[in-house]
Enzyme design. Structure first.
Site, PDB file in Angstrom:
ATOM      1  N   TYR A  27      30.063  54.021  46.344  1.00 51.29           N
ATOM      2  CA  TYR A  27      30.756  53.342  45.067  1.00 51.29           C
ATOM      3  C   TYR A  27      31.816  52.472  45.627  1.00 51.29           C
ATOM      4  CZ  TYR A  27      33.956  52.292  41.130  1.00 51.29           C
ATOM      5  OH  TYR A  27      34.728  51.384  40.366  1.00 51.29           O
ATOM      6  N   PRO A  80      44.406  45.923  43.210  1.00 54.19           N
ATOM      7  CA  PRO A  80      43.970  46.887  42.419  1.00 54.19           C
ATOM      8  C   PRO A  80      42.482  47.369  42.417  1.00 54.19           C
ATOM      9  CG  PRO A  80      43.670  44.584  41.559  1.00 54.19           C
ATOM     10  CD  PRO A  80      44.205  44.291  42.885  1.00 54.19           C
ATOM     11  N   THR A  81      42.391  48.779  42.353  1.00 59.52           N
ATOM     12  CA  THR A  81      41.172  49.253  42.556  1.00 59.52           C
ATOM     13  C   THR A  81      41.389  50.462  41.567  1.00 59.52           C
ATOM     14  OG1 THR A  81      42.139  50.695  44.278  1.00 59.52           O
ATOM     15  CG2 THR A  81      40.567  48.871  44.778  1.00 59.52           C
ATOM     16  N   SER A 109      45.701  48.909  38.669  1.00 58.83           N
ATOM     17  CA  SER A 109      44.611  48.672  38.077  1.00 58.83           C
ATOM     18  C   SER A 109      44.713  49.246  36.678  1.00 58.83           C
ATOM     19  CB  SER A 109      43.501  49.361  38.762  1.00 58.83           C
ATOM     20  OG  SER A 109      42.247  48.970  38.090  1.00 58.83           O
ATOM     21  N   GLN A 130      47.463  44.762  37.118  1.00 59.29           N
ATOM     22  CA  GLN A 130      46.194  44.151  36.925  1.00 59.29           C
ATOM     23  C   GLN A 130      45.474  44.581  35.522  1.00 59.29           C
ATOM     24  OE1 GLN A 130      42.821  45.923  37.383  1.00 59.29           O
ATOM     25  NE2 GLN A 130      41.995  44.071  36.295  1.00 59.29           N
ATOM     26  N   TYR A 132      42.464  43.778  32.652  1.00 54.78           N
ATOM     27  CA  TYR A 132      41.031  43.269  32.285  1.00 54.78           C
ATOM     28  C   TYR A 132      41.325  43.084  30.740  1.00 54.78           C
ATOM     29  CZ  TYR A 132      38.360  45.181  36.278  1.00 54.78           C
ATOM     30  OH  TYR A 132      38.012  45.584  37.511  1.00 54.78           O
ATOM     31  N   THR A 158      42.356  39.640  35.825  1.00 50.98           N
ATOM     32  CA  THR A 158      40.851  39.531  36.729  1.00 50.98           C
ATOM     33  C   THR A 158      40.004  38.893  35.819  1.00 50.98           C
ATOM     34  OG1 THR A 158      41.506  41.456  37.630  1.00 50.98           O
ATOM     35  CG2 THR A 158      39.190  40.858  37.540  1.00 50.98           C
ATOM     36  N   LYS A 254      43.255  36.345  38.961  1.00 48.96           N
ATOM     37  CA  LYS A 254      42.443  37.021  40.332  1.00 48.96           C
ATOM     38  C   LYS A 254      40.884  36.665  39.949  1.00 48.96           C
ATOM     39  CE  LYS A 254      41.697  41.448  42.384  1.00 48.96           C
ATOM     40  NZ  LYS A 254      40.095  42.001  41.830  1.00 48.96           N
ATOM     41  N   HIS A 278      35.739  39.516  44.256  1.00 52.33           N
ATOM     42  CA  HIS A 278      35.667  40.774  43.859  1.00 52.33           C
ATOM     43  C   HIS A 278      34.959  41.659  45.227  1.00 52.33           C
ATOM     44  CE1 HIS A 278      36.756  43.003  39.815  1.00 52.33           C
ATOM     45  NE2 HIS A 278      36.277  44.055  40.837  1.00 52.33           N
ATOM     46  N   SER A 310      38.553  39.851  49.713  1.00 53.07           N
ATOM     47  CA  SER A 310      37.308  40.008  49.978  1.00 53.07           C
ATOM     48  C   SER A 310      36.740  39.917  51.284  1.00 53.07           C
ATOM     49  CB  SER A 310      36.325  38.820  48.971  1.00 53.07           C
ATOM     50  OG  SER A 310      36.647  39.212  47.671  1.00 53.07           O
ATOM     51  N   ARG A 313      39.278  42.919  57.119  1.00 49.88           N
ATOM     52  CA  ARG A 313      39.010  44.336  57.472  1.00 49.88           C
ATOM     53  C   ARG A 313      39.920  44.559  58.847  1.00 49.88           C
ATOM     54  NH1 ARG A 313      37.238  44.842  53.609  1.00 49.88           N
ATOM     55  NH2 ARG A 313      35.229  45.567  52.765  1.00 49.88           N
TER      56      ARG A 313
HETATM   57  C1  LIG Z   1      36.193  50.993  44.575  1.00 52.39           C
HETATM   58  C2  LIG Z   1      36.810  49.567  43.956  1.00 52.39           C
HETATM   59  C3  LIG Z   1      37.335  49.495  42.889  1.00 52.39           C
HETATM   60  C4  LIG Z   1      37.968  48.322  41.947  1.00 52.39           C
HETATM   61  N1  LIG Z   1      38.444  48.102  41.047  1.00 52.39           N
HETATM   62  C5  LIG Z   1      39.035  46.884  40.766  1.00 52.39           C
HETATM   63  C6  LIG Z   1      39.756  46.855  39.386  1.00 52.39           C
HETATM   64  O1  LIG Z   1      40.082  48.146  38.695  1.00 52.39           O
HETATM   65  N2  LIG Z   1      40.278  45.781  39.248  1.00 52.39           N
HETATM   66  C7  LIG Z   1      40.317  44.631  39.847  1.00 52.39           C
HETATM   67  O2  LIG Z   1      40.692  43.413  39.612  1.00 52.39           O
HETATM   68  N3  LIG Z   1      39.327  44.686  40.985  1.00 52.39           N
HETATM   69  C8  LIG Z   1      38.998  45.761  41.480  1.00 52.39           C
HETATM   70  N4  LIG Z   1      38.303  46.021  42.484  1.00 52.39           N
HETATM   71  C9  LIG Z   1      38.401  44.607  43.396  1.00 52.39           C
HETATM   72  C10 LIG Z   1      39.584  44.416  44.540  1.00 52.39           C
HETATM   73  O3  LIG Z   1      40.593  44.415  43.644  1.00 52.39           O
HETATM   74  C11 LIG Z   1      39.043  43.461  45.514  1.00 52.39           C
HETATM   75  O4  LIG Z   1      39.150  41.988  44.835  1.00 52.39           O
HETATM   76  C12 LIG Z   1      38.100  43.533  46.409  1.00 52.39           C
HETATM   77  O5  LIG Z   1      37.982  44.942  46.992  1.00 52.39           O
HETATM   78  C13 LIG Z   1      38.243  42.893  47.631  1.00 52.39           C
HETATM   79  O6  LIG Z   1      37.194  43.003  48.622  1.00 52.39           O
HETATM   80  P1  LIG Z   1      37.430  44.119  49.666  1.00 52.39           P
HETATM   81  O7  LIG Z   1      37.144  45.245  49.345  1.00 52.39           O
HETATM   82  O8  LIG Z   1      36.222  43.683  50.740  1.00 52.39           O
HETATM   83  O9  LIG Z   1      38.624  43.873  50.387  1.00 52.39           O
HETATM   84  C14 LIG Z   1      37.782  47.031  43.254  1.00 52.39           C
HETATM   85  C15 LIG Z   1      37.198  47.201  44.404  1.00 52.39           C
HETATM   86  C16 LIG Z   1      36.694  48.342  44.646  1.00 52.39           C
HETATM   87  C17 LIG Z   1      36.160  48.430  46.388  1.00 52.39           C
END
Ligand SMILES: Cc1cc2nc3c(=O)[nH]c(=O)nc-3n(C[C@H](O)[C@H](O)[C@H](O)COP(=O)(O)O)c2cc1C
Length: 391
Positions: A27, A80-81, A109, A130, A132, A158, A254, A278, A310, A313
Site C-alpha cells: 500500500y 500528507p499521507t 492529511s 491537506q 480533499y 489536493t 497540490k 502523487h 514524487s 529518496r
Molecule cells: C501511503 C500514502 C498515502 C498518501 N496519502 C495522501 C493523502 O492522504 N493526501 C494527499 O494529498 N497525498 C497523499 N499521498 C501522496 C503524498 O502526499 C505524495 O504526493 C507522494 O507520496 C509523493 O511521492 P513519494 O512517496 O514518491 O515521495 C500519499 C502517499 C502515500 C505513499
C-alpha cells in the site's frame, strides 16, 4: 539491519518491507497501474547533473531556509499521507513529533487515523493541513474553521484525485479499509508478529480525523464509505474562488503538473504549489515531476512558492530540485519507510539521512546556502530552467 546501520532511504525501505505484512508494505510502496510514472519519477533524476565545485570556502554553511516566512532547518516538508496508523501505532503523531523536532513543517492529511485534537497536541508550530474537496461545502467550511483554530495556517488542496488511482498491488492483495481479514491476509500478518501485536494493542486504524469532523457513520456504513461518498469529482478552477474566500491562511494547490496549471493556480489566488503526481499513485503514464519542474519554475517566475514531491529518496535528489529552482521538497514514502521501520525514531533517522546528504551535496557543489545551490547544474533539461545563484 538495525536503525543505526541504515545508511540510506533504500535501507529504511528494506527495513519497512521486513516489518510490515506484504499488503501494508505494498500500500505504501505501490502506485497506479503498471507503476510506469512511479519508476519514471526515480529514473528521471539520473538525467539531472549537478556541478561539482572545489576550491570554494564552504567551511561555514547552512541548509536552513524559509517557507512562507517561517524558518525551516532544511527546505523539506513531511507531506500528507493517509492511514499512517496502519504503518506504526499512532503514526500521525510520530510523524508530527519528528517534524517538530527536525524543525520542518508537517502536513496533516484528511485521511489521518488520529483526531484533530490528538495530532495538534503533538505537532510543532509548523503545522499545515491537506484537504480533499468534499461534496458538502458546509462540512468543508466547518472542517476548515476547526483546522484553522487548531493553528494550521497553510492549507494544501489536493487536486489530482478526482477519482482514486487504480492500484494493482492493492487489488491483488485485497487491501481495503477497514481491513478485510482473508486467510491470505491473516497468514501474512501472522508472519509479522511485531506489526500484528502493535495493531492489536492500538486498535484497527480508522479515518478518525474525518470521523471527528463529519460525525459517526450511519448504521451499517463505515467511515471510509462516508468519506468515499463525500469526495467531490466536480470541483473546478472556478470553484476554487469559493475555497480561497473561506480560508484565511496560505493556500497551496497540490498536484500541479504543468506550467498552464501552475499559472491557473496563481490566477485563482494560490500562495503556493506542490508540483506532484502523487508519487505515481494516481494517473499512470505522466512525466516525472523533476522533468516538469524547470518549465513550471520558469512559468511561475518567482510569483509563488514552489514545492515538489514524487520520487525523492535522497538529499542529492533534494539538491537537484533546489538547483532547478524549487523552494523545497515534500516527502511521502521516504519518511513513511522510516516510520514503518522504527516509528518516530525511524522518521527522525530518515530526516537525518536526507539533511546530511543535502548538506554534503551543497558543500561539494561549492554552495554555502540553499540560495547558492540554485543553478548548480551541469546540464539543464531546458534552457529556461533556473533562477540563478543569488536570485
Ligand atoms: C501511503 C500514502 C498515502 C498518501 N496519502 C495522501 C493523502 O492522504 N493526501 C494527499 O494529498 N497525498 C497523499 N499521498 C501522496 C503524498 O502526499 C505524495 O504526493 C507522494 O507520496 C509523493 O511521492 P513519494 O512517496 O514518491 O515521495 C500519499 C502517499 C502515500 C505513499
Amino acid at each position: 539491519m538495525n536503525l543505526q546501520q541504515a545508511a540510506s532511504i533504500s535501507d529504511l525501505r528494506e527495513m519497512a518491507r521486513q516489518q510490515l505484512p506484504k499488503m501494508v508494505f505494498d500500500y505504501i510502496d505501490g502506485a497506479a497501474g503498471e507503476e510506469i510514472t512511479a519508476k519514471r519519477n526515480r529514473e528521471a533524476f539520473n538525467d539531472v547533473h549537478l556541478t561539482p565545485n572545489g576550491l570554494v570556502d564552504v567551511s561555514t554553511r547552512s541548509v536552513g531556509s524559509q517557507l512562507f516566512g517561517s524558518k525551516v532547518a532544511f527546505p523539506v516538508v513531511i507531506g500528507p499521507t493517509g492511514l499512517n496508523g496502519a504503518f506504526w501505532p499512532d503514526g500521525d503523531l510520530a510523524l508530527a513529533r519528528a517534524a517538530a523536532l527536525a524543525e520542518i513543517p508537517f502536513v496533516l492529511s484528511t485521511a489521518a487515523t488520529a483526531n484533530l485534537d490528538t495530532v495538534s497536541q503533538s505537532a510543532g508550530p509548523l503545522r499545515w493541513f491537506q484537504l480533499y474537496m468534499m461534496k458538502d461545502r458546509g462540512l468543508v467550511e466547518a472542517f476548515l474553521q476547526r483546522v484553522f483554530e487548531h493553528g494550521y495556517d497553510v492549507l494544501q488542496l489536493t487536486v489530482d484525485t478526482s477519482v482514486s488511482g487504480r492500484r494493482n498491488r492493492d487489488i491483488r492483495n485485497g487491501f481495503t479499509l477497514p481491513f478485510r481479514w482473508t486467510m491470505k491476509n491473516l497468514m501474512d500478518s501472522a508472519v509479522h508478529p511485531r506489526w500484528s501485536f502493535s495493531m492489536l494493542r492500538s486498535g484497527v486504524p480508522m479515518l478518525r480525523l474525518f470521523e471527528d469532523i463529519a460525525g459517526a457513520p450511519p448504521q451499517g456504513a463505515t467511515i471510509s464509505d462516508v468519506m468515499q461518498q463525500q469526495l467531490s469529482s466536480s470541483f473546478t478552477w472556478i470553484d476554487l474562488g469559493w475555497l480561497r474566500s473561506r480560508w484565511k491562511g496560505k493556500l497551496m494547490i497540490k498536484g500541479i503538473s504543468s506550467p498552464t496549471q501552475a499559472c491557473q493556480a496563481i490566477d485563482a489566488g494560490a500562495d503556493g504549489l506542490v508540483v506532484s503526481n502523487h508519487g505515481g499513485r494516481q494517473l499512470d503514464g505522466t512525466r516525472s515531476t523533476i522533468e516538469w519542474l524547470p518549465e513550471i519554475v520558469a512559468a511561475v517566475d518567482g510569483r509563488t512558492t514552489v514545492l515538489v514531491d514524487s520520487g525523492f529518496r535522497s538529499g542529492i535528489d533534494i539538491g537537484k530540485a533546489i538547483a532547478l529552482g524549487a523552494d523545497g521538497v515534500q516527502l511521502g514514502r521516504a519518511t513513511l519507510y522510516g516510520l514503518a521501520a522504527a516509528g518516530e525514531k525511524g522518521v527522525l533517522h530518515a530526516l537525518d539521512i536526507l539533511k546530511s546528504e543535502l548538506d554534503r551535496t551543497m558543500a561539494l557543489c561549492g554552495a554555502r546556502s540553499i540560495i547558492e545551490l540554485r543553478g548548480r547544474l551541469e546540464k539543464l533539461n531546458s534552457p529556461s530552467t533556473t533562477r540563478s545563484a543569488g536570485d
